[in-house]
Motif scaffolding. Sequence first.
Motif, short mmCIF file in Angstrom:
data_model
loop_
_atom_site.label_atom_id
_atom_site.label_comp_id
_atom_site.label_asym_id
_atom_site.label_seq_id
_atom_site.Cartn_x
_atom_site.Cartn_y
_atom_site.Cartn_z
N ILE A 7 41.59 25.05 46.33
CA ILE A 7 41.52 23.81 45.55
C ILE A 7 40.31 23.03 46.03
CG2 ILE A 7 42.67 21.63 45.00
CD1 ILE A 7 45.34 22.98 45.64
N VAL A 8 39.42 22.68 45.11
CA VAL A 8 38.28 21.83 45.47
C VAL A 8 38.49 20.51 44.72
CG1 VAL A 8 35.78 21.71 45.76
CG2 VAL A 8 36.89 23.94 45.49
N GLU A 9 38.92 19.51 45.42
CA GLU A 9 39.34 18.24 44.83
C GLU A 9 39.21 17.16 45.88
OE1 GLU A 9 40.28 15.31 43.15
OE2 GLU A 9 41.15 16.74 41.74
N ASP A 10 38.55 16.04 45.52
CA ASP A 10 38.33 15.01 46.53
C ASP A 10 39.44 13.97 46.60
OD1 ASP A 10 37.27 14.36 43.96
OD2 ASP A 10 36.39 12.57 44.85
N GLU A 11 40.35 13.96 45.64
CA GLU A 11 41.45 13.00 45.71
C GLU A 11 42.64 13.62 46.42
OE1 GLU A 11 42.18 10.71 41.92
OE2 GLU A 11 40.39 11.85 41.40
N ALA A 12 42.93 13.09 47.62
CA ALA A 12 43.96 13.68 48.47
C ALA A 12 45.33 13.70 47.78
CB ALA A 12 44.05 12.91 49.78
N ALA A 13 45.64 12.66 47.03
CA ALA A 13 46.96 12.59 46.39
C ALA A 13 47.15 13.74 45.40
CB ALA A 13 47.12 11.25 45.67
N ILE A 14 46.09 14.02 44.63
CA ILE A 14 46.17 15.11 43.66
C ILE A 14 46.27 16.45 44.40
CG2 ILE A 14 44.86 16.37 41.90
CD1 ILE A 14 43.81 13.68 40.93
N SER A 33 37.57 19.25 50.00
CA SER A 33 37.21 18.13 49.13
C SER A 33 35.72 18.08 48.79
CB SER A 33 37.66 16.80 49.75
OG SER A 33 37.21 16.71 51.07
N LEU A 34 34.95 18.96 49.40
CA LEU A 34 33.52 18.99 49.11
C LEU A 34 33.07 20.39 48.74
CD1 LEU A 34 32.13 16.86 52.11
CD2 LEU A 34 32.39 16.11 49.73
N VAL A 35 32.06 20.46 47.88
CA VAL A 35 31.51 21.74 47.47
C VAL A 35 30.96 22.51 48.67
CG1 VAL A 35 29.57 22.80 46.22
CG2 VAL A 35 31.04 21.15 45.06
N ASP A 53 37.70 20.63 40.70
CA ASP A 53 37.54 19.30 40.12
C ASP A 53 36.11 19.17 39.60
OD1 ASP A 53 38.06 16.63 39.48
OD2 ASP A 53 37.45 15.93 41.46
N VAL A 54 35.95 18.46 38.48
CA VAL A 54 34.59 18.29 37.95
C VAL A 54 33.84 17.22 38.73
CG1 VAL A 54 33.23 17.62 35.93
CG2 VAL A 54 35.21 19.12 35.64
N GLY A 55 34.51 16.10 38.99
CA GLY A 55 33.84 15.00 39.69
C GLY A 55 34.04 15.06 41.20
N LEU A 56 33.09 15.68 41.87
CA LEU A 56 33.18 15.80 43.33
C LEU A 56 32.04 15.01 43.97
CD1 LEU A 56 33.93 19.62 43.38
CD2 LEU A 56 35.47 17.86 44.29
N PRO A 57 32.26 14.52 45.19
CA PRO A 57 31.26 13.64 45.81
C PRO A 57 29.89 14.30 46.03
CG PRO A 57 33.32 13.63 47.04
CD PRO A 57 33.43 14.72 46.04
N ASP A 58 29.86 15.54 46.46
CA ASP A 58 28.56 16.11 46.82
C ASP A 58 27.90 16.94 45.73
OD1 ASP A 58 30.48 18.09 47.19
OD2 ASP A 58 29.41 19.02 48.85
N GLN A 59 28.68 17.45 44.77
CA GLN A 59 28.08 18.19 43.66
C GLN A 59 29.05 18.20 42.49
OE1 GLN A 59 27.20 22.40 44.28
NE2 GLN A 59 25.26 22.20 43.17
N ASN A 60 28.51 18.22 41.29
CA ASN A 60 29.33 18.30 40.09
C ASN A 60 29.99 19.68 40.02
OD1 ASN A 60 29.56 19.20 37.18
ND2 ASN A 60 29.18 17.01 36.92
N GLY A 61 31.28 19.69 39.62
CA GLY A 61 32.02 20.96 39.55
C GLY A 61 31.38 21.96 38.60
N PHE A 62 30.78 21.47 37.52
CA PHE A 62 30.11 22.38 36.58
C PHE A 62 28.94 23.10 37.25
CE2 PHE A 62 31.44 19.26 33.07
CZ PHE A 62 32.56 20.00 32.77
#
Length: 240
Positions: A7-14, A33-35, A53-62
């Motif tokens: 799982i690559v996702e920066d929101e811990a709750a999700i 949480s980071l690419v 996740d598409v919106g990640l802090p260090d790089q876009n998921g796409f």
Amino acid sequence: MKTHVLIVEDEAAIADTLIYVLETEGFQVTWKSLVKEAEIILAQEKIDFIILDVGLPDQNGFEFCKKIRSGKQDYADLPILFLTARKEEVDRIIGLEIGGDDYVVKPFSPREISARVKTILKRIHQPEKTQVTHTAPANGQSQQQDKFQLEEDKARLVYCGQAISLTRYELKILASLLAYPERIFSRSQLMDKVWDEPESSFERAVDTHIKSLRAKLREVNNQDDPIKTHRGLGYSISLK
Ligand code: CA
């Protein structure tokens, strides 16, 4: 061995909810949480599935997905399920231009995610399953594989017992399709696999080569059209 989901996702709750559900369903789960962290894990461990996740802090998921798909690493073909917060992003994913396998829009139910993961895995592993369920000694799978014998060193295909010579691009496209029967490859995925410099070519070139491949196959057997077009998605090959 458990299916290993990254799982690559920066929101811990999700991430927490997903980890809980997926582990309950019997998956092994790694969360990053980071690419840049995900890349390290992909290089080090055997991952079977990526929830990205598409919106990640260090790089876009796409961008990360594109990078994965265009690389030469073992994990280039891993199934990828996108998590997106914005409906507008969905169009891009649906077109599968970036090579994702599916997407879910936030907020979602964790059960929905695990159901999608299972569906995608099932779709990808379909040919193996067929082989397992057939108990007869001469099962369908081996006969199906015999239908296409790709002789890459000779740049030719033996199809229904007849040899067809192929161009370099036709050969590479066919080899990519045959590596994963029934799996749908988008044009850009095929381009990334076949062209040395995908950016410099046009996706329509894939259509042209597919067209000439089809014509060659039809000359041998006009009752059969094993290469399927999936509108808006791409191409797959059927061994049936
Ligand atoms: Ca995010």
